[in-house]
Design an enzyme around this catalytic site. Sequence first.
Site, PDB file in Angstrom:
ATOM      1  CG  ASN A 154      29.846 -16.443  29.600  1.00 23.18           C
ATOM      2  OD1 ASN A 154      28.998 -15.951  28.846  1.00 23.18           O
ATOM      3  ND2 ASN A 154      30.067 -16.010  30.837  1.00 23.18           N
ATOM      4  CE  LYS A 198      32.411 -13.272  30.632  1.00 26.92           C
ATOM      5  NZ  LYS A 198      33.249 -12.686  31.667  1.00 26.92           N
ATOM      6  CG  HIS A 256      28.820 -15.039  34.959  1.00 28.31           C
ATOM      7  ND1 HIS A 256      29.353 -13.793  35.185  1.00 28.31           N
ATOM      8  CD2 HIS A 256      29.784 -15.759  34.331  1.00 28.31           C
ATOM      9  CE1 HIS A 256      30.587 -13.770  34.709  1.00 28.31           C
ATOM     10  NE2 HIS A 256      30.872 -14.940  34.182  1.00 28.31           N
ATOM     11  CD  GLU A 310      30.800 -10.812  33.552  1.00 27.41           C
ATOM     12  OE1 GLU A 310      30.110 -11.187  32.594  1.00 27.41           O
ATOM     13  OE2 GLU A 310      32.047 -10.928  33.573  1.00 27.41           O
ATOM     14  CD  GLU A 349      33.131 -18.174  35.742  1.00 22.34           C
ATOM     15  OE1 GLU A 349      33.782 -18.361  34.721  1.00 22.34           O
ATOM     16  OE2 GLU A 349      32.166 -17.395  35.796  1.00 22.34           O
ATOM     17  N   GLY A 408      38.233 -11.955  33.468  1.00 20.93           N
ATOM     18  CA  GLY A 408      38.582 -10.890  32.539  1.00 20.93           C
ATOM     19  C   GLY A 408      39.772 -10.044  32.956  1.00 20.93           C
ATOM     20  CB  SER A 424      42.137 -15.084  33.460  1.00 24.37           C
ATOM     21  OG  SER A 424      41.615 -13.779  33.668  1.00 24.37           O
TER      22      SER A 424
HETATM   23  P1  PGA Z   1      37.181 -14.764  31.259  1.00 25.41           P
HETATM   24  O1  PGA Z   1      35.649 -14.951  31.750  1.00 25.41           O
HETATM   25  O2  PGA Z   1      37.611 -16.121  30.735  1.00 25.41           O
HETATM   26  O3  PGA Z   1      37.112 -13.734  30.197  1.00 25.41           O
HETATM   27  O4  PGA Z   1      37.968 -14.378  32.455  1.00 25.41           O
HETATM   28  C1  PGA Z   1      35.215 -16.113  32.392  1.00 25.41           C
HETATM   29  C2  PGA Z   1      33.754 -16.008  32.730  1.00 25.41           C
HETATM   30  O5  PGA Z   1      33.302 -14.924  33.135  1.00 25.41           O
HETATM   31  O6  PGA Z   1      33.001 -16.986  32.592  1.00 25.41           O
END
Ligand code: PGA
Length: 254
Positions: free
Chosen positions: A12, A14, A99, A101, A169, A175, A214
């Site tokens: 992803n 983003k 997601h 976010e 997640e 992140g 992560s």
């Molecule tokens: P990350 O993000 O691997 O940077 O923690 C995962 C995600 O949001 O899908």
Amino acid sequence: MTPDIKPLVAGNWKMNGARDQLDQLALMSRGLDDELAAKVESAVCPPATLIYVATTLSEDTPLIVGAQDCHAEASGAHTGDISAEMIADCLGELCIVGHSERRTDHGETDASVLAKTVACWRAGLTAIVCIGETEAQYDAGEAEAVLSRQLAASVPDGAKETNTIIAYEPVWAIGTGKTPSPDDIASIHALLRDRLVERFGGPGERMRILYGGSVKPGNAAEILSILNVDGALVGGASLKAEDFLAICEVYRDV
Ligand code: PGA
């Protein structure tokens, strides 16, 4: 891993990546030889601006291209949105929905995530439906209840392994470099499997449940070996071909 389920590593990107990032995508598709591709499916979900050129670049390679979100409707007066049909028109095959976010930044609810999942199916896309608890919910011991509720309300009736993938997640792991312990991941994924089987029967046994938050080359082998972890949704580490491929490589010798 789950016996008889082919895992998926999905990147992803983003809101990262201009056209020069496509060099990484080309390296990723070249790194997926037939032997590795037989063991694991690999996908990248770039920003919408890059989907069509990404599908063109990865044509005839095992790398699948997806999107990060879609609108529930097929077309209409929704400035700035893109529909699942538009993603399919760009030859995308997958779409992330719900997601955290999007849930946080755009106020998406379980009901809107469910509608977007239906939209994905309508357009022939496989939906990656994301669920996850916040840190406060985790600390309060509410993770299982929150996840059960999100799973029930975000995934429509009719979900099966060919149209739906679940991504667990934890919001606090995205992140941050923090991950739940392997035991915690195992017990959450077992719970999600139980819920899927209760509701969907055989298809629930076969649906993929990804872990996200992560995941990096350094922790991928441990996380991906956990029962009912059928791959990963990878954010930051999917921007570099070397890291993304190192995560996929975990499956080569298993
Ligand atoms: P990350 O993000 O691997 O940077 O923690 C995962 C995600 O949001 O899908």
